[in-house]
Write a protein that holds these residues in place. Structure first.
Motif, PDB file in Angstrom:
ATOM      1  N   THR A 100      -6.412   0.020  -2.071  1.00 33.97           N
ATOM      2  CA  THR A 100      -7.194  -0.222  -0.856  1.00 33.97           C
ATOM      3  C   THR A 100      -6.479   0.342   0.366  1.00 33.97           C
ATOM      4  O   THR A 100      -7.097   1.014   1.204  1.00 33.97           O
ATOM      5  CB  THR A 100      -7.430  -1.726  -0.636  1.00 33.97           C
ATOM      6  N   ALA A 101      -5.179   0.069   0.478  1.00 35.97           N
ATOM      7  CA  ALA A 101      -4.423   0.523   1.647  1.00 35.97           C
ATOM      8  C   ALA A 101      -4.482   2.049   1.756  1.00 35.97           C
ATOM      9  O   ALA A 101      -4.759   2.597   2.830  1.00 35.97           O
ATOM     10  CB  ALA A 101      -2.978   0.041   1.565  1.00 35.97           C
ATOM     11  N   ALA A 144      -4.075  -3.634  -4.264  1.00 32.18           N
ATOM     12  CA  ALA A 144      -3.829  -3.662  -2.816  1.00 32.18           C
ATOM     13  C   ALA A 144      -3.364  -2.294  -2.332  1.00 32.18           C
ATOM     14  O   ALA A 144      -3.766  -1.816  -1.268  1.00 32.18           O
ATOM     15  CB  ALA A 144      -2.803  -4.743  -2.469  1.00 32.18           C
ATOM     16  N   LEU A 165       1.183  -6.712   1.522  1.00 30.49           N
ATOM     17  CA  LEU A 165       0.215  -7.157   2.521  1.00 30.49           C
ATOM     18  C   LEU A 165       0.902  -7.685   3.771  1.00 30.49           C
ATOM     19  O   LEU A 165       0.483  -7.388   4.892  1.00 30.49           O
ATOM     20  CB  LEU A 165      -0.717  -8.211   1.923  1.00 30.49           C
ATOM     21  N   VAL A 166       1.983  -8.450   3.587  1.00 26.73           N
ATOM     22  CA  VAL A 166       2.722  -8.941   4.750  1.00 26.73           C
ATOM     23  C   VAL A 166       3.257  -7.756   5.545  1.00 26.73           C
ATOM     24  O   VAL A 166       3.170  -7.722   6.765  1.00 26.73           O
ATOM     25  CB  VAL A 166       3.865  -9.892   4.321  1.00 26.73           C
ATOM     26  N   GLY A 167       3.768  -6.762   4.835  1.00 25.36           N
ATOM     27  CA  GLY A 167       4.276  -5.569   5.511  1.00 25.36           C
ATOM     28  C   GLY A 167       3.197  -4.846   6.293  1.00 25.36           C
ATOM     29  O   GLY A 167       3.393  -4.468   7.446  1.00 25.36           O
ATOM     30  N   LEU A 168       2.043  -4.698   5.677  1.00 30.05           N
ATOM     31  CA  LEU A 168       0.944  -3.985   6.341  1.00 30.05           C
ATOM     32  C   LEU A 168       0.455  -4.745   7.566  1.00 30.05           C
ATOM     33  O   LEU A 168       0.219  -4.179   8.623  1.00 30.05           O
ATOM     34  CB  LEU A 168      -0.228  -3.782   5.373  1.00 30.05           C
ATOM     35  N   VAL A 169       0.318  -6.053   7.419  1.00 31.48           N
ATOM     36  CA  VAL A 169      -0.203  -6.860   8.522  1.00 31.48           C
ATOM     37  C   VAL A 169       0.801  -6.940   9.662  1.00 31.48           C
ATOM     38  O   VAL A 169       0.423  -6.988  10.827  1.00 31.48           O
ATOM     39  CB  VAL A 169      -0.591  -8.274   8.025  1.00 31.48           C
ATOM     40  N   SER A 170       2.084  -6.943   9.341  1.00 35.68           N
ATOM     41  CA  SER A 170       3.097  -7.071  10.400  1.00 35.68           C
ATOM     42  C   SER A 170       3.467  -5.736  11.024  1.00 35.68           C
ATOM     43  O   SER A 170       4.252  -5.709  11.957  1.00 35.68           O
ATOM     44  CB  SER A 170       4.380  -7.697   9.858  1.00 35.68           C
ATOM     45  N   SER A 171       2.943  -4.655  10.504  1.00 37.57           N
ATOM     46  CA  SER A 171       3.404  -3.350  10.982  1.00 37.57           C
ATOM     47  C   SER A 171       2.873  -3.051  12.376  1.00 37.57           C
ATOM     48  O   SER A 171       1.844  -3.570  12.805  1.00 37.57           O
ATOM     49  CB  SER A 171       2.962  -2.258  10.019  1.00 37.57           C
ATOM     50  N   GLU A 227       2.371  -7.751  -4.269  1.00 34.68           N
ATOM     51  CA  GLU A 227       1.223  -7.525  -3.384  1.00 34.68           C
ATOM     52  C   GLU A 227       1.388  -8.336  -2.102  1.00 34.68           C
ATOM     53  O   GLU A 227       0.961  -7.925  -1.038  1.00 34.68           O
ATOM     54  CB  GLU A 227      -0.117  -7.809  -4.074  1.00 34.68           C
ATOM     55  N   ASP A 236      -2.728  -6.652  -9.368  1.00 30.92           N
ATOM     56  CA  ASP A 236      -3.004  -6.951  -7.959  1.00 30.92           C
ATOM     57  C   ASP A 236      -2.242  -6.060  -6.986  1.00 30.92           C
ATOM     58  O   ASP A 236      -2.776  -5.658  -5.960  1.00 30.92           O
ATOM     59  CB  ASP A 236      -2.673  -8.417  -7.657  1.00 30.92           C
TER      60      ASP A 236
END
Lengths: 304, 304
Positions: free
Chosen positions: B223-224, B220, B137-143, B133, B216
């Protein structure tokens, strides 16, 4: 559609005055606070905050925090922040809350547009002092780069200009530079670096080296650009520095020899010879000894 | 070009035997070790490791570590690992070393191809138990997502299949799912989710909810996918859960009302009414009180 009902004409100065009055006396006049701030759009709220600061030498948000409390205070606090800053606060609270709030991170990352998310990252960094080099490295490591060979010349030009802004006199545009480095294909980036060199008569990596060698962000940027531009040349320099260092940097030496022996170490060897007029094998033999030396020379292609 | 000199014909079993002999007695026969392992390509080395394990019930890398030492041991250890696993080790050492080694991270991220980098992330997660997760999440936030409206139908089909593999019976393909979710445009992803629903007669988010709500990573992911697919519907549910919770979840309630009031809260209100046959304002009024209630109702567009 929005639910907010905000007047098209309002005076920030009058609003700031009215708020100041609402704060006076014992207990704030919450009805007035809600009637004003609950009916102003994001731009108007920022104007009121500015007007309030100018009139009363006090931050409106801080004052609100001291006047109201509980869920009302928390909601009002978030409402008063600019959206990107608000999302940065929400993300930070979620991170601190750990597993149970991870969906808030996914929510922010997936609902916002690319530009909005960029603004949140910028706000987060500003507010929580996360380092720029961390942003850059996380971006690079998480990237999944397109590997096509197309070049968009106009984009190369405009992004060379953005990088120039970032590089010269630390003018900012950090997030834009990070976005460019982490999202473009390598072919496109090389075109951008070439454009930079044509325009400024110096390569961007040399320019970086001249100006800001001491800063971690610029160091990471420098490495990234060199690796994307010509990784063999980059590795030649890693070897050169490892060998010429007093005591030899065995970690760096092993890293390059071991990771490149099955890929392009012969090309790197040739670059080394051209640059130093010494064969890499001879340089390595001089600086190492025993089995370590024998092993490296074997990987370097020495015939037994 | 490579420097490694490896024979095209070799017997892993014979190599494993010869290495075993080289380890016997007082002090290893380092010359033989180098003569064998320094002349085998990545595939051959893995074969030898396997053959050695079968013949001697012992991990070759562990045995090497106990037989040799110093820089030779460190270089040999890295040499014996598969490239992606080796880069994961190098990255981990660099992270633990902090600022002085950050360039190694940039180097790995920028020299490798997109697929190679994906393999390193997979190896890193496997070796250091970093959570999936966290990766997502890091991938989604950094995209920085492309925002065009084009749809590639063939891609939607093939990626719907990959997501199906990930979702059903936790079959793996986690990294592929992360790559898809973090790199595709939202338009493309919605086409992929539609393809999934057409094929499996259930939406991917429902399928996720059925199967793996406790994990988890899947939470995530859920949600995404919901935020990308239809964020208004997602927010309606957040509000519904916040309101029906015993004690009310004020954090979630404030978050949605404050962040959406200037955007699309009216649409979310309509969805709420359709789903619950109760007006959102009435539900909020029932569960909150005082200034907090007044403020939320104001943001919800209630006329004073």
């Amino acid at each position: 559609m929005a639910t907010l009902i905000a007047p098209s004409n309002h005076s920030s100065a009058e609003d700031a005055e009215a708020l100041q009055k609402a704060f006076k006396g014992w207990g704030a006049d919450d009805k007035t606070i809600i009637a004003i701030l609950g009916h102003r759009n994001v731009h108007q709220r920022q104007q009121i905050r500015k007007a309030y600061e100018e009139l009363h030498q006090e931050d409106l948000i801080k004052r609100l925090e001291s006047e109201i409390s509980g869920d009302f205070e928390r909601a009002m606090y978030r409402w008063m922040l600019e959206p990107a800053d608000r999302d940065a606060v929400l993300a930070n609270v979620a991170i601190r809350n750990g597993k149970k709030d991870l969906h808030v991170i996914a929510e922010i990352a997936c609902v916002l547009s690319a530009e909005e998310l960029l603004a949140v990252r910028r706000a987060y960094r500003h507010r929580y002092k996360r380092s720029l080099e961390e942003d850059l490295l996380v971006g690079l490591v998480s990237s999944y780069r397109y590997e096509g060979d197309e070049i968009n010349a106009r984009l190369a030009q405009s992004e060379a200009n953005i990088l120039h802004e970032t590089v010269k006199e630390k003018k900012g545009n950090y997030e834009e530079a990070i976005r460019i480095l982490t999202t473009r294909s390598k072919t496109q980036l090389v075109a951008t670096f070439n454009r930079y060199r044509d325009e400024h008569a110096i390569s961007i990596s040399k320019k970086l080296l001249d100006n800001q060698a001491s800063d971690d962000f610029y160091k990471a940027l420098h490495t990234a650009i060199r690796c994307i531009n010509d990784h063999k040349k980059y590795y030649e320099k890693v070897l050169r520095n490892a060998i010429k260092k007093v005591g030899t940097d065995e970690d760096a030496l092993s890293r390059v020899v071991v990771t490149r022996a099955e890929k392009d170490l012969r090309d790197i060897k040739e670059l080394y010879y051209k640059r130093n007029s010494v064969h890499l094998e001879d340089a390595v033999a001089k600086e190492t000894s025993g089995d370590y030396k024998k092993f490296l020379l074997t990987l370097l292609g020495k015939q037994d």
